[in-house]
Design an enzyme around this catalytic site. Structure first.
Site, PDB file in Angstrom:
ATOM      1  N   TYR A 107       0.872  -1.182   0.000  1.00  0.00           N
ATOM      2  CA  TYR A 107       0.000   0.000   0.000  1.00  0.00           C
ATOM      3  C   TYR A 107       0.902   1.223   0.000  1.00  0.00           C
ATOM      4  O   TYR A 107       1.857   1.299   0.777  1.00  0.00           O
ATOM      5  CB  TYR A 107      -0.871   0.006   1.260  1.00  0.00           C
ATOM      6  CG  TYR A 107      -1.709   1.261   1.412  1.00  0.00           C
ATOM      7  CD1 TYR A 107      -3.044   1.270   1.015  1.00  0.00           C
ATOM      8  CD2 TYR A 107      -1.165   2.437   1.924  1.00  0.00           C
ATOM      9  CE1 TYR A 107      -3.814   2.412   1.135  1.00  0.00           C
ATOM     10  CE2 TYR A 107      -1.923   3.586   2.040  1.00  0.00           C
ATOM     11  CZ  TYR A 107      -3.246   3.570   1.647  1.00  0.00           C
ATOM     12  OH  TYR A 107      -3.996   4.710   1.757  1.00  0.00           O
ATOM     13  N   GLU A 194      -3.760   7.324  -4.052  1.00  0.00           N
ATOM     14  CA  GLU A 194      -3.585   6.062  -3.335  1.00  0.00           C
ATOM     15  C   GLU A 194      -3.403   4.899  -4.294  1.00  0.00           C
ATOM     16  O   GLU A 194      -4.194   4.728  -5.213  1.00  0.00           O
ATOM     17  CB  GLU A 194      -4.825   5.809  -2.466  1.00  0.00           C
ATOM     18  CG  GLU A 194      -4.725   4.564  -1.609  1.00  0.00           C
ATOM     19  CD  GLU A 194      -6.055   4.240  -0.934  1.00  0.00           C
ATOM     20  OE1 GLU A 194      -6.168   4.466   0.285  1.00  0.00           O
ATOM     21  OE2 GLU A 194      -6.978   3.767  -1.625  1.00  0.00           O
TER      22      GLU A 194
END
Ligand code: GDP
Ligand code: MN
Length: 400
Positions: A107, A194
């Site tokens: 991530y 993101e």
């Protein structure tokens, strides 16, 4: 403003980030054609991935991300996904891309940290999982590094992030992605960029090479900066916004759904917050935050009333207007007009003070509106009305 994965990926590509090739399809036939190009074209792959383009997370879990190994299967899978509704949003487009052979998922995101007044780079070696979940179950697993407001993300900071995520073997690529995310934030005035997952994938003949790629992308653009990027307006997807939100924006109304039963219509953000606090103190729960803004005319008031009433859970409405630029009589006219058109009967308590309050009071009295002199009184009356409405509904239900 949230934008679709495919649009986010275009912005990332423009900033030089590693994003696998993809196409967007609006029908099973288009998806079949796109898949066919990938499966049989130059540098063909064994499988394609087909992904629902909706502005919500967790598409994978909802069945909106599927692999296909042939033209037929791609068409079939696309047909299924295009028929889905994910978290209430119908899927109208899919992204078709070569399926990645994933070694590990990470991530990595750049977010605006308002408190620190800096861009925050957040990373975790637990990719694919929603970051909120990691933050709860394993907060130490999240690496946080602030970019310098003047110098941006320095090379050593990007390297530190890469090492702490265990991406030392892909150092150069990881540094490029980390710096690229911050660059993307700045270039487009984004609040959030993101990548989840950022993935190490096997590529080349026999999967002999490893590469770091952005498999998913989510970008939120700062609404207040949209005027600096007129071309971003084309990325807005009205289909994916709740109709109420589109309607609110069209009328310049700030409108946020909440869980309670008391609909609130107020002018001014501060007054709206105060009104919500007083509703709570009176024992009720606000159903929304709604600011009609300064100088609202009757039509905006009527539109706001419709937004509130369209929410079935609303049991009573509290109108609290402090007339400055906004004229009380305009608001009263709007309320009267809205009530004449309203689809269902909900008790309403109105408090209007300030500019033209006397005229407003007269209009409201003639139209037999329930009014209140103080905000405390208005809140108490609205909460009592909601309780009474619920009690009478329960009684009716019990009798039937
Ligand atoms: P999200 O669920 O909406 O965040 O959608 P993602 O694009 O992140 O996809 C969800 C998950 O599907 C990823 O975490 C991967 O595990 C998996 N996935 C996505 N693309 C591929 C792919 O090309 N190949 C494989 N094998 N899995 C994929
Ligand atoms: Mn994802």
């Amino acid at each position: 403003m949230k934008i679709q994965e495919a649009d986010a990926k275009k912005l990332l590509l423009a900033q030089g980030l590693p994003v696998p090739a993809f196409e967007v399809a609006r029908s099973p036939a288009e998806a079949r054609a796109a898949a066919s190009r990938l499966l049989h074209g130059h540098g063909s792959v064994g499988q394609v991935v087909i992904k629902a383009q909706v502005l919500v997370g967790g598409r994978g879990k909802a069945g909106g991300v599927k692999l296909a190994g042939s033209d037929d299967e791609a068409e079939h899978v696309a047909d299924a996904i295009l028929g889905m509704t994910i978290k209430g949003i119908p899927v109208r487009k899919v992204l078709v891309a070569p399926a990645a052979d994933i070694v590990k998922e990470y991530y990595l995101a750049a977010v605006l940290d308002r408190a620190a007044r800096r861009i925050l780079l957040m990373g975790s070696a637990e990719g694919g999982v929603e970051i909120e979940q990691v933050a709860q179950s394993n907060p130490e697993a999240i690496v946080r590094i602030h970019a310098d407001p003047l110098l941006g993300l320095r090379d050593w900071q990007a390297r530190e992030m890469a090492f702490r995520l265990g991406l030392g073997a892909h150092l150069k690529a990881a540094v490029g992605v980390a710096k690229g995310l911050v660059k993307t934030m700045l270039a487009y005035d984004a609040d959030l960029v993101e990548i989840n997952p950022l993935a190490v994938v096997r590529e080349g003949p026999g999967g002999a090479e490893e590469r770091l790629v952005c498999l998913d992308a989510k970008i939120t653009l700062d609404d207040s900066a949209l005027f600096r990027h007129p071309d971003h307006e084309a990325l807005r997807d009205p289909d994916d916004e709740a109709p109420a939100d589109v309607e609110a924006r069209r009328h310049d109304i700030s409108f946020i759904h909440l869980d309670g039963t008391i609909g609130c219509m107020v002018n001014g953000a501060g007054l709206a917050m105060t009104t919500m606090d007083l509703v709570k103190r009176a024992g009720g729960e606000p159903a929304n935050f709604l600011d009609i803004g300064g100088g609202a005319k009757a039509d905006r008031v009527a539109a706001a009333m419709k937004l509130i009433l369209d929410e079935p859970k609303v049991e009573a409405i509290l109108v609290n207007i402090f007339g400055g630029i906004t004229r009380g009589d305009e608001v009263a006219h709007g309320l009267i007009e809205a009530r004449s058109r309203q689809s269902r009967d909900v008790p309403m308590v109105v408090r209007i003070v300030g500019t033209n309050a006397e005229e407003a009071a007269k209009l409201l009295e003639e139209a037999r509106f329930e009014t209140a002199a103080s905000l405390d009184e208005a809140a108490a009356k609205a909460v009592a009305a909601a309780h009474a409405a619920r009690a009478s509904r329960a009684a009716a239900g019990g009798a039937g």
